[in-house]
Enzyme design. Structure first.
Site, PDB file in Angstrom:
ATOM      1  N   ASN A  73     -26.825 -35.347 -37.170  1.00  0.00           N
ATOM      2  CA  ASN A  73     -27.067 -36.759 -37.442  1.00  0.00           C
ATOM      3  C   ASN A  73     -25.816 -37.524 -37.004  1.00  0.00           C
ATOM      4  O   ASN A  73     -24.810 -37.533 -37.694  1.00  0.00           O
ATOM      5  CB  ASN A  73     -27.314 -36.911 -38.950  1.00  0.00           C
ATOM      6  CG  ASN A  73     -27.651 -38.327 -39.346  1.00  0.00           C
ATOM      7  OD1 ASN A  73     -27.525 -39.260 -38.549  1.00  0.00           O
ATOM      8  ND2 ASN A  73     -28.067 -38.488 -40.584  1.00  0.00           N
ATOM      9  N   ARG A 120     -31.339 -36.246 -35.360  1.00  0.00           N
ATOM     10  CA  ARG A 120     -31.851 -37.542 -35.786  1.00  0.00           C
ATOM     11  C   ARG A 120     -31.631 -38.527 -34.636  1.00  0.00           C
ATOM     12  O   ARG A 120     -30.503 -38.719 -34.178  1.00  0.00           O
ATOM     13  CB  ARG A 120     -31.119 -38.023 -37.032  1.00  0.00           C
ATOM     14  CG  ARG A 120     -31.569 -39.400 -37.434  1.00  0.00           C
ATOM     15  CD  ARG A 120     -30.903 -39.872 -38.702  1.00  0.00           C
ATOM     16  NE  ARG A 120     -31.236 -41.273 -38.904  1.00  0.00           N
ATOM     17  CZ  ARG A 120     -30.379 -42.182 -39.373  1.00  0.00           C
ATOM     18  NH1 ARG A 120     -29.149 -41.836 -39.694  1.00  0.00           N
ATOM     19  NH2 ARG A 120     -30.766 -43.422 -39.536  1.00  0.00           N
ATOM     20  N   HIS A 164     -34.684 -46.326 -40.573  1.00  0.00           N
ATOM     21  CA  HIS A 164     -34.662 -45.579 -41.850  1.00  0.00           C
ATOM     22  C   HIS A 164     -35.972 -44.813 -42.048  1.00  0.00           C
ATOM     23  O   HIS A 164     -36.334 -44.453 -43.177  1.00  0.00           O
ATOM     24  CB  HIS A 164     -34.468 -46.519 -43.065  1.00  0.00           C
ATOM     25  CG  HIS A 164     -33.083 -47.075 -43.189  1.00  0.00           C
ATOM     26  ND1 HIS A 164     -32.829 -48.353 -43.649  1.00  0.00           N
ATOM     27  CD2 HIS A 164     -31.872 -46.536 -42.928  1.00  0.00           C
ATOM     28  CE1 HIS A 164     -31.536 -48.573 -43.667  1.00  0.00           C
ATOM     29  NE2 HIS A 164     -30.926 -47.478 -43.230  1.00  0.00           N
ATOM     30  N   LEU A 219     -31.574 -49.007 -49.765  1.00  0.00           N
ATOM     31  CA  LEU A 219     -30.407 -49.890 -49.834  1.00  0.00           C
ATOM     32  C   LEU A 219     -29.130 -49.059 -49.723  1.00  0.00           C
ATOM     33  O   LEU A 219     -28.674 -48.461 -50.703  1.00  0.00           O
ATOM     34  CB  LEU A 219     -30.428 -50.685 -51.150  1.00  0.00           C
ATOM     35  CG  LEU A 219     -31.761 -51.390 -51.487  1.00  0.00           C
ATOM     36  CD1 LEU A 219     -31.670 -52.101 -52.830  1.00  0.00           C
ATOM     37  CD2 LEU A 219     -32.168 -52.352 -50.382  1.00  0.00           C
ATOM     38  N   GLY A 220     -28.599 -48.973 -48.506  1.00  0.00           N
ATOM     39  CA  GLY A 220     -27.331 -48.272 -48.278  1.00  0.00           C
ATOM     40  C   GLY A 220     -26.406 -49.229 -47.564  1.00  0.00           C
ATOM     41  O   GLY A 220     -26.541 -50.453 -47.703  1.00  0.00           O
ATOM     42  N   ARG A 222     -24.164 -56.627 -41.649  1.00  0.00           N
ATOM     43  CA  ARG A 222     -25.149 -57.188 -40.704  1.00  0.00           C
ATOM     44  C   ARG A 222     -25.839 -58.412 -41.302  1.00  0.00           C
ATOM     45  O   ARG A 222     -26.098 -58.444 -42.500  1.00  0.00           O
ATOM     46  CB  ARG A 222     -26.223 -56.142 -40.375  1.00  0.00           C
ATOM     47  CG  ARG A 222     -25.663 -54.845 -39.849  1.00  0.00           C
ATOM     48  CD  ARG A 222     -26.789 -53.822 -39.704  1.00  0.00           C
ATOM     49  NE  ARG A 222     -26.273 -52.505 -39.410  1.00  0.00           N
ATOM     50  CZ  ARG A 222     -26.896 -51.376 -39.728  1.00  0.00           C
ATOM     51  NH1 ARG A 222     -28.054 -51.398 -40.348  1.00  0.00           N
ATOM     52  NH2 ARG A 222     -26.366 -50.212 -39.414  1.00  0.00           N
ATOM     53  N   ASP A 263     -18.648 -53.000 -49.027  1.00  0.00           N
ATOM     54  CA  ASP A 263     -18.974 -51.929 -49.962  1.00  0.00           C
ATOM     55  C   ASP A 263     -19.327 -52.523 -51.328  1.00  0.00           C
ATOM     56  O   ASP A 263     -18.540 -53.256 -51.919  1.00  0.00           O
ATOM     57  CB  ASP A 263     -17.748 -50.995 -50.074  1.00  0.00           C
ATOM     58  CG  ASP A 263     -18.090 -49.718 -50.804  1.00  0.00           C
ATOM     59  OD1 ASP A 263     -18.488 -49.794 -51.985  1.00  0.00           O
ATOM     60  OD2 ASP A 263     -17.948 -48.642 -50.189  1.00  0.00           O
ATOM     61  N   GLY A 295     -29.303 -48.418 -53.866  1.00  0.00           N
ATOM     62  CA  GLY A 295     -30.548 -48.256 -54.625  1.00  0.00           C
ATOM     63  C   GLY A 295     -30.415 -47.217 -55.725  1.00  0.00           C
ATOM     64  O   GLY A 295     -30.969 -47.367 -56.822  1.00  0.00           O
ATOM     65  N   GLU A 296     -29.655 -46.148 -55.469  1.00  0.00           N
ATOM     66  CA  GLU A 296     -29.517 -45.073 -56.458  1.00  0.00           C
ATOM     67  C   GLU A 296     -28.478 -45.379 -57.528  1.00  0.00           C
ATOM     68  O   GLU A 296     -28.588 -44.914 -58.662  1.00  0.00           O
ATOM     69  CB  GLU A 296     -29.076 -43.772 -55.758  1.00  0.00           C
ATOM     70  CG  GLU A 296     -30.150 -43.127 -54.925  1.00  0.00           C
ATOM     71  CD  GLU A 296     -29.537 -42.150 -53.939  1.00  0.00           C
ATOM     72  OE1 GLU A 296     -28.788 -41.259 -54.364  1.00  0.00           O
ATOM     73  OE2 GLU A 296     -29.795 -42.304 -52.731  1.00  0.00           O
ATOM     74  N   ASN A 297     -27.434 -46.147 -57.140  1.00  0.00           N
ATOM     75  CA  ASN A 297     -26.259 -46.260 -58.023  1.00  0.00           C
ATOM     76  C   ASN A 297     -25.959 -47.636 -58.587  1.00  0.00           C
ATOM     77  O   ASN A 297     -25.231 -47.743 -59.568  1.00  0.00           O
ATOM     78  CB  ASN A 297     -25.007 -45.796 -57.259  1.00  0.00           C
ATOM     79  CG  ASN A 297     -25.102 -44.344 -56.842  1.00  0.00           C
ATOM     80  OD1 ASN A 297     -25.216 -43.484 -57.706  1.00  0.00           O
ATOM     81  ND2 ASN A 297     -25.089 -44.085 -55.555  1.00  0.00           N
ATOM     82  N   GLU A 336     -33.304 -36.850 -46.086  1.00  0.00           N
ATOM     83  CA  GLU A 336     -33.538 -36.995 -44.646  1.00  0.00           C
ATOM     84  C   GLU A 336     -33.401 -35.674 -43.889  1.00  0.00           C
ATOM     85  O   GLU A 336     -34.219 -35.358 -43.018  1.00  0.00           O
ATOM     86  CB  GLU A 336     -32.587 -38.051 -44.077  1.00  0.00           C
ATOM     87  CG  GLU A 336     -32.971 -39.443 -44.534  1.00  0.00           C
ATOM     88  CD  GLU A 336     -31.844 -40.442 -44.442  1.00  0.00           C
ATOM     89  OE1 GLU A 336     -30.807 -40.221 -45.102  1.00  0.00           O
ATOM     90  OE2 GLU A 336     -31.997 -41.445 -43.731  1.00  0.00           O
TER      91      GLU A 336
HETATM   92  P1  ADP Z   1     -25.221 -45.198 -45.529  1.00  0.00           P
HETATM   93  O1  ADP Z   1     -26.178 -46.282 -45.128  1.00  0.00           O
HETATM   94  O2  ADP Z   1     -23.927 -45.245 -44.795  1.00  0.00           O
HETATM   95  O3  ADP Z   1     -25.859 -43.820 -45.619  1.00  0.00           O
HETATM   96  P2  ADP Z   1     -25.168 -45.023 -48.433  1.00  0.00           P
HETATM   97  O4  ADP Z   1     -26.632 -44.813 -48.609  1.00  0.00           O
HETATM   98  O5  ADP Z   1     -24.251 -43.901 -48.757  1.00  0.00           O
HETATM   99  O6  ADP Z   1     -24.814 -45.613 -47.017  1.00  0.00           O
HETATM  100  O7  ADP Z   1     -24.781 -46.294 -49.361  1.00  0.00           O
HETATM  101  C1  ADP Z   1     -23.496 -46.834 -49.348  1.00  0.00           C
HETATM  102  C2  ADP Z   1     -23.486 -48.010 -50.320  1.00  0.00           C
HETATM  103  O8  ADP Z   1     -23.773 -47.523 -51.646  1.00  0.00           O
HETATM  104  C3  ADP Z   1     -22.140 -48.725 -50.399  1.00  0.00           C
HETATM  105  O9  ADP Z   1     -22.320 -50.134 -50.401  1.00  0.00           O
HETATM  106  C4  ADP Z   1     -21.618 -48.278 -51.749  1.00  0.00           C
HETATM  107  O10 ADP Z   1     -20.794 -49.241 -52.338  1.00  0.00           O
HETATM  108  C5  ADP Z   1     -22.894 -48.167 -52.543  1.00  0.00           C
HETATM  109  N1  ADP Z   1     -22.628 -47.405 -53.769  1.00  0.00           N
HETATM  110  C6  ADP Z   1     -22.314 -46.097 -53.871  1.00  0.00           C
HETATM  111  N2  ADP Z   1     -22.054 -45.786 -55.174  1.00  0.00           N
HETATM  112  C7  ADP Z   1     -22.207 -46.938 -55.888  1.00  0.00           C
HETATM  113  C8  ADP Z   1     -22.064 -47.284 -57.266  1.00  0.00           C
HETATM  114  N3  ADP Z   1     -21.707 -46.399 -58.175  1.00  0.00           N
HETATM  115  N4  ADP Z   1     -22.301 -48.582 -57.638  1.00  0.00           N
HETATM  116  C9  ADP Z   1     -22.649 -49.505 -56.711  1.00  0.00           C
HETATM  117  N5  ADP Z   1     -22.793 -49.230 -55.386  1.00  0.00           N
HETATM  118  C10 ADP Z   1     -22.573 -47.986 -54.987  1.00  0.00           C
END
Ligand code: ADP
Length: 398
Positions: A10, A91, A179, A203-204, A235, A284, A334-336, A384
């Site tokens: 990837n 990928r 995605h 949401l990354g 972006r 970030d 989305g996860e965190n 993925e």
């Molecule tokens: P990529 O698109 O590079 O794969 P990721 O899916 O790893 O990115 O997502 C990165 C984003 O997730 C960053 O904006 C990071 O700040 C956010 N993130 C990771 N951990 C947390 C957290 N504990 N709280 C809020 N945002 C988080």
């Protein structure tokens, strides 16, 4: 099928991530994962972990270019510490208008994908380079292109067609969506109970959202490039075309050529905008959350724009799906980002989306909607690499 080691590659603009799975009939076991990161710098990182998370390689090499970076990976994988791959899945972000199916990589296929590099200039050149090198450095091993656009192939023409003169449409300018491997992996994880009307928000660092009916993509927010759609780390997302013209005219005042002006505009819309552009602080989400705690108004505005855009998009997809059964959050934010999920859903009660604040106080896989919420809201991490392995195994069986 006997169990085989499958390598997943990837590649991104500054990193190459990889993993090795043992894959057989219905069996998928991740053996190793690793990455080289910081391509183009004097101090990159190169690591490989085993399934228990133990670091087998942990280095900080100079990574002047992608050739050096990929050679490090290949040399390590050729050592006896790792199983020799029986197949490789790449990928590929964008196959252009003609390469729509996941398939065996041939030199001709690479040329075809390369011929549409202008459609995804930040992603295609590195993927093309890695595919070419991989064919020569792993001779005789089947390499497969697994497309991020594949999942979106079911979108109807009314969604994919752009309202531009036909001559540009004929060049392949249309909505592709990205995605896709992540979205497929969410549908795969929901099987066999995939809801009829599903919205997934990935949401990354890059962010997008998709409307999915009966497991098939109906619409997605990213368009010709991953810069379109909802705003993300750096972006713009969708934006009034007049803004692009205004910025282009400003840049043109000091650019020495049209190409230079276009390149500088690309950097503005892809690398300097979004959360970074508005906050003037960071792309970030963790940094922005910390800054908000300290009362930083620009960080607050950036995050509000992000959550507001996503809420609006969810509303339009509920209309497009004519209802909603399930909303899934995935990707690092989305996860965190617990607060982000709450902020996005806060105004969506009329659409049947009601979070439970206690259940939402979680990082990783969970159901986070209230007991009586008409729409189920879940957090599901993407898978993925596993999805790429699934495609490779299917294609090997053909
Ligand atoms: P990529 O698109 O590079 O794969 P990721 O899916 O790893 O990115 O997502 C990165 C984003 O997730 C960053 O904006 C990071 O700040 C956010 N993130 C990771 N951990 C947390 C957290 N504990 N709280 C809020 N945002 C988080």
């Amino acid at each position: 099928m006997a169990s085989l080691p499958v390598l997943v590659l990837n590649s991104g603009s500054s990193s190459i991530k990889f993993s090795i799975y043992e894959a057989g009939d219905g069996q998928r076991t991740k053996l190793h994962e690793g990455a080289v990161d910081g391509i183009g710098t004097d101090l990159g990182t190169f690591w490989i972990k085993d399934a228990e998370g133990r670091k087998l390689v942990d280095e900080t090499p100079a990574l002047p270019n992608r050739a050096v970076a990929f050679k490090l990976v290949v040399d390590a994988l050729h050592s006896s510490d790792f199983p020799a791959p029986a197949a490789i899945g790449h990928r590929v972000v964008c196959g252009g208008p003609t390469v729509k199916e996941n398939q065996l990589i041939t030199p001709q296929l690479i040329d075809e994908i390369d011929s549409y590099a202008a459609l995804a200039p930040l992603h295609t050149p590195i993927a093309v380079y890695i595919m070419r090198e991989s064919l020569s450095l792993f001779p005789g091993i089947p390499n497969f292109a697994i497309l991020d656009t594949y999942f979106h192939r079911t979108m109807p023409e009314v969604v994919t067609h752009m309202p531009i003169p036909e001559e540009y449409s004929a060049m392949g300018v249309r909505r592709y969506g990205y995605h896709g491997i992540s979205y497929e992996s969410i549908v795969y994880q929901l099987e066999p109970n995939v809801p009829e009307k599903l919205i997934v928000a990935h949401l990354g660092n890059g962010a997008s959202i998709s409307a999915i009916r009966n497991g098939q993509c109906l619409d997605t927010s990213m368009g010709l490039t991953p810069t379109g759609g909802i705003i993300s780390g750096s972006r713009t997302g969708d934006i009034d075309p007049g803004v692009l013209l205004f910025i282009l005219h400003k840049i043109a005042e000091t650019a020495s050529s049209a190409t230079e002006a276009a390149d500088r505009l690309e950097i503005v819309v892809s690398k300097k905008s979004g959360l970074l552009g508005v906050s003037e602080l960071s792309n970030d989400m963790r940094d922005l959350r910390d800054a908000i705690k300290d009362g930083n108004a620009k960080a607050r505005l950036a995050v509000d724009k992000f959550t507001w855009t996503i809420a609006r998009w969810i509303g339009s997809y509920v209309a497009e799906l004519n209802g909603l059964d399930m909303l899934v959050f995935t990707g690092g934010i989305g996860e965190n980002d617990i607060a982000g999920r709450a902020e996005i859903c806060a105004g969506l009660g009329a659409l049947g989306i009601v979070l439970d604040p206690v259940r939402n106080n979680v990082r990783g896989e969970a159901v986070i909607s209230a007991e009586n919420s008409p729409v189920t809201v879940r957090v599901i991490p993407p898978a993925e690499d596993l999805m790429i392995v699934n495609h490779v195994v299917r294609l090997l069986g053909k």
